[in-house]
Design a protein around this motif. Structure first.
Motif, short mmCIF file in Angstrom:
data_model
loop_
_atom_site.label_atom_id
_atom_site.label_comp_id
_atom_site.label_asym_id
_atom_site.label_seq_id
_atom_site.Cartn_x
_atom_site.Cartn_y
_atom_site.Cartn_z
N SER A 168 34.13 35.72 10.19
CA SER A 168 35.04 36.99 9.96
C SER A 168 33.55 38.07 10.24
O SER A 168 33.96 38.89 11.52
CB SER A 168 35.86 37.17 9.17
N ILE A 169 32.71 38.11 9.63
CA ILE A 169 31.87 39.46 10.21
C ILE A 169 31.22 39.01 11.58
O ILE A 169 30.87 40.37 11.78
CB ILE A 169 30.61 39.30 9.23
N LEU A 170 31.04 38.39 12.86
CA LEU A 170 30.40 37.63 13.82
C LEU A 170 31.33 38.41 14.33
O LEU A 170 31.32 39.60 15.39
CB LEU A 170 29.96 35.87 13.58
N GLU A 171 32.67 38.18 14.22
CA GLU A 171 33.26 39.12 14.76
C GLU A 171 33.39 40.37 15.07
O GLU A 171 33.76 41.45 15.99
CB GLU A 171 34.89 38.79 14.84
N GLU A 172 33.47 41.51 13.91
CA GLU A 172 33.25 42.41 13.84
C GLU A 172 32.00 43.04 14.26
O GLU A 172 32.02 44.06 15.02
CB GLU A 172 33.30 42.80 12.40
N LEU A 173 30.66 42.63 14.11
CA LEU A 173 29.34 42.73 15.18
C LEU A 173 29.63 41.88 16.14
O LEU A 173 29.46 42.98 16.76
CB LEU A 173 28.63 41.54 14.29
N LYS A 174 30.91 41.58 16.80
CA LYS A 174 30.72 41.55 18.30
C LYS A 174 31.36 43.04 18.52
O LYS A 174 31.02 43.48 20.54
CB LYS A 174 31.34 40.31 18.94
N THR A 175 31.89 43.92 18.08
CA THR A 175 32.66 44.78 18.43
C THR A 175 31.40 46.23 18.46
O THR A 175 31.90 47.49 19.11
CB THR A 175 33.45 45.00 17.73
N GLY A 176 30.95 45.75 17.98
CA GLY A 176 29.17 46.80 18.00
C GLY A 176 29.33 47.40 16.43
O GLY A 176 28.25 48.31 16.28
N LYS A 177 30.02 46.94 15.86
CA LYS A 177 30.32 47.60 13.97
C LYS A 177 28.96 47.73 13.55
O LYS A 177 28.36 45.84 13.29
CB LYS A 177 31.43 47.58 13.74
N PRO A 178 28.47 48.29 12.53
CA PRO A 178 27.54 48.54 11.89
C PRO A 178 27.12 46.98 10.46
O PRO A 178 27.58 47.41 10.39
CB PRO A 178 26.61 49.45 12.08
N ILE A 179 26.50 46.46 10.85
CA ILE A 179 26.12 45.25 10.14
C ILE A 179 26.74 46.39 8.44
O ILE A 179 27.37 46.23 7.37
CB ILE A 179 24.90 44.89 9.91
N GLN A 180 25.57 47.32 8.07
CA GLN A 180 25.50 48.45 7.67
C GLN A 180 27.08 48.77 6.59
O GLN A 180 27.94 49.30 5.79
CB GLN A 180 24.59 49.31 6.88
#
Length: 291
Positions: free
Chosen positions: A61-73
């Motif tokens: 799920s986090i990987l999918e968010e990261l793919k949008t460019g959203k910072p991990i922080q």
């Protein structure tokens, strides 16, 4: 069952067009450490260890968010700065390592000047990372912090609580300041104000320009030093005799920022490079002739 090694492979395949190898590795390591509650050293030592189905689903799920460019922080809702924990969200900038260097410079300056007590003002505090880190290390100082954003101040206040420090937070706009500052004079004023021009924006990663707060980032192309001018002017009347002004700056405007301070009567102005060799910070002393 997925192993830690599998997770690293998935993240590499999913994010290699967004991040360079080093950053991608650091993001994956941080994410696995947080979600699996295991040390980074153990992750590196035992890549064949399995992750639970629940952890695997969360990591996906986090990987999918990261793919949008959203910072991990922002995804995790937290980060670390100067060895301290901080809550972060899209109302505040994500603290940068270069700003830790600025904090270190302030602490070294206070030490060399043997200032045991005093007062300090952080202008444009955002997450509160500068003010809180300094207060944590300068117990004898009264620390105040200003920001234009009520949401940012709410985050900063939560971080002050998280780190068990007492800071006075003030909602105001340094370009048009209205509040009566409780302390008329400060030994130190520090700021990492907005300094990104529209030209700079074209060179920046979308995970900054699309997600981090624009009011904390951008300045008009025709007036890139607007905040430095306002803060320096404020500092001429709100610094004690021999008080110190610290800035984080746009590397493209180092000489211009030095000249601005000199023109306002500051002395012993020092432009310092960050760990990457870029002009990144300035220290200046107030002069009795400042105006």
């Amino acid at each position: 069952m997925k192993t830690i090694k599998d997770v690293f492979t998935d993240y590499k395949q999913g994010l290699d067009k967004i991040y360079d190898t080093n950053e991608l590795g650091a993001i994956t390591l941080l994410t696995v450490s947080e979600i699996c509650n295991v040390s980074k050293a153990k992750i590196k030592a035992f890549p064949e260890d399995e992750v639970s189905p629940e952890q695997a689903e969360k990591l996906k799920s986090i990987l999918e968010e990261l793919k949008t460019g959203k910072p991990i922080q922002y995804i995790l809702g937290k980060t670390e700065f100067y060895g301290l924990p901080f809550n972060v969200n899209p109302s505040v900038l994500i603290p940068r390592p270069e700003t830790e260097e600025l904090v270190e410079w302030v602490l070294n300056s206070v030490g060399s000047l043997k200032l045991a007590v005093g007062s300090l003002l952080d202008i444009g505090t955002g997450s509160g990372c500068i003010a809180i880190s300094l207060k944590k290390n300068l117990l004898g100082f009264k620390v105040s912090a200003i920001d234009i954003s009520a949401d940012a101040l709410q985050t900063a206040a939560s971080n002050a609580t998280l780190n068990a420090v007492d800071i006075e937070f003030i909602e105001d706009d340094i370009l048009n300041i209205k509040s009566e500052i409780e302390i008329p004079k400060f030994e130190i004023i520090i700021s990492n104000p907005p300094y990104v021009t529209l030209h700079d924006k074209t060179q920046m990663h979308t995970n900054v320009t699309d997600f981090e707060p624009h009011t904390a980032l951008f300045v008009p192309e025709n007036d890139p030093l607007i905040f430095y001018n306002a803060i320096a002017k404020f500092a001429t009347t709100h610094l004690t005799e021999n008080g110190l002004l610290f800035f984080e700056i746009n590397e493209s405007y180092g000489k211009e920022t030095v000249k601005l301070l000199a023109d306002k009567g500051f002395k012993n102005i020092e432009l310092r490079k960050d760990m990457s060799g870029r002009d990144r910070m300035i220290r200046a002393f107030i002069s009795s002739l400042a105006h």
